[in-house]
Design an enzyme around this catalytic site. Structure first.
Site, PDB file in Angstrom:
ATOM      1  N   GLY A  34       0.797  -1.225   0.000  1.00  0.00           N
ATOM      2  CA  GLY A  34       0.000   0.000   0.000  1.00  0.00           C
ATOM      3  C   GLY A  34       0.828   1.274   0.000  1.00  0.00           C
ATOM      4  N   ARG A  35       2.081   1.163   0.459  1.00  0.00           N
ATOM      5  CA  ARG A  35       2.986   2.305   0.424  1.00  0.00           C
ATOM      6  C   ARG A  35       3.272   2.687  -1.034  1.00  0.00           C
ATOM      7  NH1 ARG A  35       6.750   3.319   4.846  1.00  0.00           N
ATOM      8  NH2 ARG A  35       6.440   1.307   5.820  1.00  0.00           N
ATOM      9  N   CYS A  42      12.309  -1.382   6.187  1.00  0.00           N
ATOM     10  CA  CYS A  42      13.766  -1.447   6.002  1.00  0.00           C
ATOM     11  C   CYS A  42      14.261  -0.422   4.979  1.00  0.00           C
ATOM     12  CB  CYS A  42      14.157  -2.858   5.574  1.00  0.00           C
ATOM     13  SG  CYS A  42      15.844  -3.006   4.988  1.00  0.00           S
ATOM     14  N   GLY A 176      15.614   4.397  25.685  1.00  0.00           N
ATOM     15  CA  GLY A 176      15.896   3.026  25.243  1.00  0.00           C
ATOM     16  C   GLY A 176      17.274   2.911  24.625  1.00  0.00           C
ATOM     17  N   HIS A 440      46.847 -10.547   4.382  1.00  0.00           N
ATOM     18  CA  HIS A 440      47.449  -9.480   5.176  1.00  0.00           C
ATOM     19  C   HIS A 440      47.652  -8.258   4.291  1.00  0.00           C
ATOM     20  CE1 HIS A 440      49.933  -7.513   8.147  1.00  0.00           C
ATOM     21  NE2 HIS A 440      50.811  -7.246   7.180  1.00  0.00           N
TER      22      HIS A 440
END
Ligand code: NAD
Length: 461
Positions: A34-35, A42, A176, A440
Site C-alpha cells: 500500500g505504500r 527497512c 531506550g 594481510h
C-alpha cells in the site's frame, strides 16, 4: 477473478524476497503493498536511510578527528542538513526502485493498495478480490511507545520521525539503549547534538554479550553520548519547542526531570497486522505475534506468516531467510532457517556484531566453553585506519573446539562476523578458522587470531 499460486502481503525484506523466490521457483506470484514504494520499513524508514545518515555523519567525524593526523589539512566540512536528508532520500529511491525492477524482471505482480483477507484463499486490495492458493502475511512491525509517552513525530519522535527532523537538535534525549536508540543517537552526536540516553535496565543493548556491551558503552561515552541507566521513563510532556521527560531511578525510586529539544522513543517494535482481518479468520496470535509452525503455517489452512509479525528477532535478514524458506516449502522443497546462526549487527562506529551463544547463555546452560579473544590493537590495518578500538571474541566448546558463538566490536564487524557464520553452518572448530590463510593486512586477521587464541595462542598479542 485474477488468480495466483501465492499472494504475499507486504513488500519489506521478508515479503519481497519471498515473492522473488516464489517466482523463481515457478509459482505465479503477486505482492501487495500500500505504500507508494516497495521495500517496507527497512528500505523506506529503517535500515537503509539510517545507514545513509550513519555513513554521512561518520565521514564528518573522520574529517573533524582524523584528517589532520594524516596530513589532510583544511577546514572541516560544515553540515548542510537539507542536503544530507536529500542524499538519504536519494539512497531510499535507488533501493526501492531496485525492488520494482526485480519484480518486473521476475514477473511478480505488484498489487498496489492495502490488502486484507476476507476469507482463506482470497486477498482483497482496494475493490478487487484476488484468488490465491497460498497467502503469506509479511506485514512487518511498527514502533511502540510506553505509557505516558505520546509520539507526535515532531518533538517526540519514533525512528521514522528521527530520520526527518527539520533541524539538528541541540539536545536529543533517547529513551531506550537498544539498537535504534544507539544508532540514531550516534548520528546526532556526530552532527553536534548533546545526546542523553535513558535506559530502564542497568546495562545497554539487552541480550548482548555483557563484556562486549560494557566496552561498547565505554566507546559510545567517548563519542559524547551520556547514559542514565536503571531509569524508567514515566512521562514525556511535549511543550511548544521542547519536551520535559520525567523518569524514576530504580535504585532509590527518586524522580528526576530532564529537558530536550527532541525525544526519540526507541523502546521496541510490535507486529503490524492491522486491517488484515486475522481475528475474524481465527488466526492464532499471542500479544499480536502471529503463531506459526516450523513451516510458517498459521492454524488457518493456506495462510502463512514470516518476518517481524511472527516470533523471533525483528531483523530484516531473518525475515529474508524466512521468505526464501516459505517459498521453497510452497514449491514442494525443504525450506529451512537455522535460527542458531542469525547474526546481529549494530551499525555504529565501531560496529558491533554477534552470532550464536553469549558467555551468559552458555553459563546458564552449564556448557563448558573456552574463550579466544584478540584486540584490534594488534591488527596492523586497524592501527593504520584509526580503528584499533575493540576486539574479536570467539566462544568454542572446551572438549570439541566447535565454535558456539562470536562477538566482535571493531571496524567492519558487521562484515567480519560472516566468516564465523559460515564456519558455524559447517560445524567448524576454532582450529578450522585458525588454519585458514587470511590475507594481510586485513581486519579479518583479527578473526583468525581470536581463533588461534582458542588454541595455542595468537601471534600478535
Ligand atoms: P530494543 O528492544 O532493541 O531496545 C529497547 C530498549 O528500551 C531496551 O533496552 C529496553 O530496556 C528500553 N526501555 C523499554 N522501556 C523503557 C522505559 N520506560 N524507560 C527507559 N528505557 C526503556 O528496541 P529498538 O532499539 O526500538 O529496536 C526495535 C527492533 O528493531 C529490535 O528488534 C531491533 O533488533 C530492530 N532493529 C535492528 C536494527 C539492526 O539490526 N541494526 C536496527 C534497527 C532496529
Amino acid at each position: 477473478m485474477p488468480s495466483y499460486d501465492v499472494i504475499i502481503i507486504g513488500s519489506g525484506p521478508g515479503g519481497y524476497v519471498c515473492a522473488i523466490r516464489c517466482a523463481q521457483l515457478g509459482l505465479k506470484t503477486a505482492c501487495v503493498e500500500g505504500r507508494e514504494t516497495l521495500g517496507g520499513t527497512c528500505l523506506n524508514i529503517g535500515c537503509i536511510p539510517s545507514k545513509a545518515l550513519l555513513h554521512a555523519s561518520h565521514q564528518l567525524h573522520e574529517a573533524e578527528h582524523n584528517f589532520a593526523k594524516m596530513g589532510l589539512k583544511g577546514k572541516s566540512p560544515s553540515v548542510d542538513w537539507p542536503q544530507m536528508l536529500a542524499y538519504k532520500d536519494d539512497v531510499i529511491g535507488q533501493n526501492t526502485k531496485g525492488i520494482e525492477f526485480l519484480f518486473k524482471k521476475n514477473k511478480v505482480d505488484w498489487l498496489k493498495g492495502w490488502g486484507s483477507i476476507p476469507e482463506p484463499g482470497k486477498v482483497k486490495v482496494g475493490d478487487e478480490v484476488h484468488e490465491a492458493k497460498h497467502i503469506v502475511v509479511a506485514t512487518g512491525s511498527d514502533s511502540t511507545t510506553i505509557p505516558g509517552v505520546e509520539i507526535d513525530e515532531k518533538i517526540v519522535v519514533s525512528s521514522t520521525g528521527a530520520l526527518e527532523l527539520t533541524k539538528i537538535p541541540k539536545k536529543l534525549v533517547v529513551i531506550g539503549a537498544g539498537v535504534i536508540g544507539l544508532e540514531l543517537g550516534s548520528v546526532y552526536a556526530r552532527l553536534g547534538s548533546e545526546v542523553q540516553v535513558i535506559e530502564f535496565l542497568d546495562h545497554i543493548t539487552p541480550g548482548m554479550d555483557s563484556e562486549t556491551a560494557k566496552v561498547f558503552q565505554r566507546t559510545l561515552k567517548k563519542q559524547r553520548l551520556t547514559f542514565t541507566l536503571g531509569a524508567a521513563v514515566q512521562s514525556v510532556e511535549a511543550l511548544k519547542t521542547k519536551a520535559k521527560i520525567t523518569y524514576r531511578l530504580r535504585k532509590d525510586d527518586s524522580e528526576h526531570v530532564m529537558d530536550a529539544d527532541i525525544v526519540l522513543v526507541a523502546t521496541g517494535r510490535k507486529p503490524y497486522t492491522e486491517g488484515l482481518g486475522l481475528g475474524r479468520l481465527g488466526v492464532d496470535t499471542e500479544r499480536g505475534v502471529i503463531q506459526t509452525d516450523a513451516h510458517y503455517a498459521t492454524n488457518v489452512k493456506g495462510i502463512y506468516a514470516i518476518g517481524d509479525c511472527i516470533a523471533g528477532p525483528m531483523l530484516a535478514h531473518k525475515a529474508e531467510d524466512e521468505g526464501m524458506a516459505v517459498a521453497e516449502i510452497l514449491a514442494g522443497q525443504a525450506g529451512h532457517v537455522n535460527y542458531g546462526v542469525i547474526p546481529g549487527v549494530i551499525y555504529t562506529h565501531p560496529e558491533v556484531a554477534s552470532v550464536g551463544e553469549t558467555e551468559e547463555t552458555l553459563k546458564d546452560k552449564g556448557r563448558s566453553y573456552k574463550t579466544g579473544k584478540f584486540s584490534f590493537m594488534g591488527n596492523g590495518r586497524a592501527k593504520a585506519n584509526f580503528a584499533a578500538d575493540g576486539f574479536v571474541k570467539i566462544l568454542a566448546d572446551t572438549e570439541t573446539d566447535r565454535i558456539l558463538g562470536a562477538h566482535i566490536i571493531g571496524p567492519m564487524a558487521g562484515d567480519l562476523i560472516h566468516e564465523i557464520c559460515v564456519a558455524m553452518e559447517f560445524g567448524a572448530a576454532a582450529e578450522d578458522l585458525a588454519r585458514t590463510c587470511h590475507a594481510h593486512p586485513t581486519y579479518s586477521e583479527a578473526v583468525r587470531e581470536a581463533a588461534l587464541a582458542c588454541g595455542d595462542g595468537p601471534i600478535h598479542s
